[in-house]
Design a protein around this motif. Structure first.
Motif, PDB file in Angstrom:
ATOM      1  N   UNK A 231      43.692  49.972  30.877  1.00  0.00           N
ATOM      2  CA  UNK A 231      44.613  49.191  31.012  1.00  0.00           C
ATOM      3  C   UNK A 231      44.683  48.001  32.237  1.00  0.00           C
ATOM      4  N   UNK A 232      44.592  48.824  33.212  1.00  0.00           N
ATOM      5  CA  UNK A 232      44.661  48.076  34.784  1.00  0.00           C
ATOM      6  C   UNK A 232      43.363  47.194  34.783  1.00  0.00           C
ATOM      7  N   UNK A 233      42.268  47.571  34.019  1.00  0.00           N
ATOM      8  CA  UNK A 233      41.108  46.519  34.040  1.00  0.00           C
ATOM      9  C   UNK A 233      41.357  45.323  33.473  1.00  0.00           C
ATOM     10  N   UNK A 234      42.059  45.401  32.135  1.00  0.00           N
ATOM     11  CA  UNK A 234      42.460  44.454  31.363  1.00  0.00           C
ATOM     12  C   UNK A 234      43.561  43.332  31.904  1.00  0.00           C
ATOM     13  N   UNK A 235      44.390  43.886  32.621  1.00  0.00           N
ATOM     14  CA  UNK A 235      45.411  43.119  33.206  1.00  0.00           C
ATOM     15  C   UNK A 235      44.921  42.240  34.305  1.00  0.00           C
ATOM     16  N   UNK A 236      43.881  42.989  35.074  1.00  0.00           N
ATOM     17  CA  UNK A 236      43.081  42.250  36.367  1.00  0.00           C
ATOM     18  C   UNK A 236      42.397  41.068  35.582  1.00  0.00           C
ATOM     19  N   UNK A 237      41.780  41.291  34.399  1.00  0.00           N
ATOM     20  CA  UNK A 237      41.106  40.058  33.899  1.00  0.00           C
ATOM     21  C   UNK A 237      41.916  38.858  33.790  1.00  0.00           C
ATOM     22  N   UNK A 238      43.291  39.139  33.421  1.00  0.00           N
ATOM     23  CA  UNK A 238      43.987  38.060  33.324  1.00  0.00           C
ATOM     24  C   UNK A 238      44.453  37.411  34.386  1.00  0.00           C
ATOM     25  N   UNK A 239      43.994  37.987  35.792  1.00  0.00           N
ATOM     26  CA  UNK A 239      44.326  37.587  36.842  1.00  0.00           C
ATOM     27  C   UNK A 239      43.039  36.882  37.595  1.00  0.00           C
ATOM     28  N   UNK A 240      41.936  36.959  36.950  1.00  0.00           N
ATOM     29  CA  UNK A 240      40.545  36.390  37.838  1.00  0.00           C
ATOM     30  C   UNK A 240      40.370  34.963  37.891  1.00  0.00           C
ATOM     31  N   UNK A 241      39.703  34.614  39.061  1.00  0.00           N
ATOM     32  CA  UNK A 241      39.524  33.013  39.333  1.00  0.00           C
ATOM     33  C   UNK A 241      38.225  32.823  38.265  1.00  0.00           C
ATOM     34  N   UNK A 242      38.209  31.396  37.975  1.00  0.00           N
ATOM     35  CA  UNK A 242      37.232  30.997  36.995  1.00  0.00           C
ATOM     36  C   UNK A 242      35.788  30.430  37.897  1.00  0.00           C
ATOM     37  N   UNK A 243      34.729  30.203  37.112  1.00  0.00           N
ATOM     38  CA  UNK A 243      33.599  29.895  37.697  1.00  0.00           C
ATOM     39  C   UNK A 243      33.913  28.362  38.626  1.00  0.00           C
ATOM     40  N   UNK A 244      34.669  27.486  38.038  1.00  0.00           N
ATOM     41  CA  UNK A 244      34.928  26.273  38.980  1.00  0.00           C
ATOM     42  C   UNK A 244      35.863  26.696  40.171  1.00  0.00           C
ATOM     43  N   UNK A 245      36.471  27.685  40.227  1.00  0.00           N
ATOM     44  CA  UNK A 245      37.004  27.916  41.662  1.00  0.00           C
ATOM     45  C   UNK A 245      36.094  28.880  42.517  1.00  0.00           C
ATOM     46  N   UNK A 246      35.520  29.641  42.105  1.00  0.00           N
ATOM     47  CA  UNK A 246      34.825  30.656  42.909  1.00  0.00           C
ATOM     48  C   UNK A 246      33.190  30.707  42.801  1.00  0.00           C
ATOM     49  N   UNK A 247      32.919  30.189  41.709  1.00  0.00           N
ATOM     50  CA  UNK A 247      31.471  30.227  41.585  1.00  0.00           C
ATOM     51  C   UNK A 247      30.887  31.290  40.698  1.00  0.00           C
ATOM     52  N   UNK A 248      29.723  31.907  41.496  1.00  0.00           N
ATOM     53  CA  UNK A 248      29.070  33.059  40.713  1.00  0.00           C
ATOM     54  C   UNK A 248      29.948  34.193  40.842  1.00  0.00           C
ATOM     55  N   UNK A 249      30.907  34.266  41.801  1.00  0.00           N
ATOM     56  CA  UNK A 249      31.748  35.417  41.810  1.00  0.00           C
ATOM     57  C   UNK A 249      32.491  35.697  40.522  1.00  0.00           C
ATOM     58  N   UNK A 250      32.947  34.657  39.866  1.00  0.00           N
ATOM     59  CA  UNK A 250      33.699  34.799  38.537  1.00  0.00           C
ATOM     60  C   UNK A 250      33.000  35.598  37.480  1.00  0.00           C
ATOM     61  N   UNK A 251      31.846  35.436  37.173  1.00  0.00           N
ATOM     62  CA  UNK A 251      31.342  36.032  36.070  1.00  0.00           C
ATOM     63  C   UNK A 251      30.785  37.808  36.658  1.00  0.00           C
ATOM     64  N   UNK A 252      30.564  37.652  37.940  1.00  0.00           N
ATOM     65  CA  UNK A 252      30.710  38.955  38.628  1.00  0.00           C
ATOM     66  C   UNK A 252      31.833  39.942  38.318  1.00  0.00           C
ATOM     67  N   UNK A 253      32.814  39.344  38.741  1.00  0.00           N
ATOM     68  CA  UNK A 253      34.135  40.046  38.515  1.00  0.00           C
ATOM     69  C   UNK A 253      34.499  40.366  37.081  1.00  0.00           C
TER      70      UNK A 253
END
Length: 469
Positions: free
Chosen positions: A122-144
């Motif tokens: 559940x916590x992992x799912x909520x955090x996905x809803x808060x992740x930055x996108x590729x356009x915002x942080x680059x390769x860090x986005x798909x890594x997170x």
């Protein structure tokens, strides 16, 4: 066998929710109705939340993540396959989750472990809803995104077997499959809520055409992930009110717990572990073909032979309409497994699945397919899915003794998810682009044939007492 009874519960084999009744030479537990209702609610709500979280990701993996979390590519299929790769990452984590949570489930109990698995996913799912996108942080986005997906898989790896044991170990022998089918209903319920949420958002935020701009792609897709927090709170409230299962309590009282459930599993139950894994194989392959892959194929480019070009909004409606068949067949299959037998029910389902695999070109050929043919295809597939999936929460745990049951059923269930589900959308997408949709059906037939052999070798366990396994 190395045993540990130092932390045993009070020497009373019968918990307050169960009454021991002597029938001749056989003592059995009679579970009171209030406990049955509470267990049914807890196992169903818990798995509904878990599968909701999982399906929210699966839907976004097709419609959102290829655009927002990966670099732009001239070939959209590349990004879709990359998104499916992160989707498959959770399946690698699931066996690890079954080992981790299985250890504690067999050592300290089903209840506490189920609470931990629910929180992890559940916590992992909520955090996905808060992740930055590729356009915002680059390769860090798909890594997170990949990291959160891994955590989702870790939690689900411990959820299913715990919910199945919670239901099955609180049931009388002759009604065990019907009692254990409650957590199985979490699959269609979770799917319906997840896809229904996306359907509402697509309609309200005017995303029916599937465009890459607008409110849905900017922020709307995040809402189903964030809403998981509410469902987690409900699930925790229900599970904290539960007692430990009578079967596990008896095992503790008799000093049957082991220090290392994983070691004991491979020492005593390697054969059942392999058998259970292959029994579950076709179930997973079918499920992710008719839920995840079919969405990408349904909205894919018809002119290139890669799909049916059905608008995203319309296809979600088709899926939601047919998930009802999945839900209806689960209690029917539980009744069949109790009355007709586990083995006979799975043999029937496997035969129907072999026939279904030969029908892919009939219903899904881009040259002739329509919304009606796709609806029929999905309805048939979902019906067979309910028939084969419904009794699994009774069948797999019955193959293992109490002191390794959580670990054994969890590993079998989740290793089969790697072999049957993690690679299914990827293989199916590749087969369509290279050879056509009929080959996807052949792929399902091959997997089903493997399961059929495993089913034919299994013993009938419907009359077994879980306390004596």
């Amino acid at each position: 066998m190395s045993q540990d009874s130092s932390a045993a519960l009070p020497a009373d084999n019968t918990p307050s929710s169960a009454v021991a009744v002597d029938h001749g030479n056989q003592e059995k537990f009679v579970i009171d109705k209030k406990t049955k209702r509470k267990v049914a609610a807890a196992s169903t709500i818990g798995t509904t939340i878990e599968f909701y979280d999982f399906y929210v990701y699966a839907t976004a993996a097709v419609a959102v993540f290829p655009t927002l979390f990966f670099p732009k590519n001239e070939d959209p299929t590349v990004n879709l396959l990359a998104s499916f790769a992160t989707f498959g990452l959770a399946f690698i984590a699931r066996p690890l989750g079954s080992i981790l949570f299985g250890h504690f489930g067999d050592r300290i109990g089903r209840k506490a472990t189920l609470i931990g698995s629910l929180l992890t996913m559940g916590i992992a799912t909520v955090l996905i809803g808060l992740l930055p996108t590729y356009g915002q942080v680059g390769i860090v986005a798909p890594a997170l995104l990949a990291l959160m997906r891994f955590c989702q898989g870790l939690g689900l790896g411990g959820e299913w077997s715990g919910a199945a044991l919670l239901a099955g170990e609180n049931a009388e022998n002759n009604h065990r499959a019907r009692a254990a089918m409650w957590p199985q209903l979490g699959a269609p319920f979770g799917f319906f809520i997840a896809n229904g949420f996306f359907l509402i958002l697509v309609a309200v935020l005017a995303h029916e055409t599937g465009d890459a701009e607008g409110a849905f792609m900017s922020w709307g897709w995040r809402l189903p992930f964030l809403a998981s927090a509410i469902m987690i709170a409900i699930g925790l409230w229900v599970r904290f009110s539960l007692e430990e299962t009578p079967v596990f309590k008896q095992a503790v009282d008799q000093g049957k717990r082991v220090k290392s459930p994983l070691k004991e599993l491979f020492k005593t139950s390697t054969g059942p572990l392999v058998q259970a894994t292959f029994i579950m194989l076709s179930t997973y392959t079918l499920f992710y073909l008719v839920t995840t892959w079919i969405l990408s194929y349904g909205i894919g480019d018809r002119s290139k032979g890669l799909g049916l070009s059905i608008p995203y909004f319309e296809f979600l409606q088709l899926q939601l309409g047919t998930i009802v068949f999945f839900a209806i067949m689960i209690p029917i299959s539980g009744w069949l497994a109790d009355v007709w037998g586990r083995r006979n029910t799975l043999i029937l389902a496997s035969i129907l699945l072999l026939i279904f695999g030969a029908s892919f070109s009939l219903f899904l050929d881009p040259a002739t397919a329509s919304n009606t043919s796709v609806f029929i295809f999905l309805a048939v597939g979902m019906s067979i899915m309910g028939l084969i999936f419904g009794p699994m929460s009774a069948i797999l745990p019955e193959l293992f003794p109490t002191n390794v049951r959580y670990t054994g059923s969890g590993i079998a269930y989740n290793v089969s998810s790697i072999l049957g589900a993690a690679i299914a959308p990827f293989i199916a997408t590749w087969l369509v682009s290279s050879y056509g949709v009929a080959q996807v059906g052949i792929y399902l037939i091959i997997v089903t044939a493997i399961t059929f052999v495993a089913v034919l070798t299994m013993k009938e366990n419907k009359s077994n007492d879980l306390r004596e396994v």
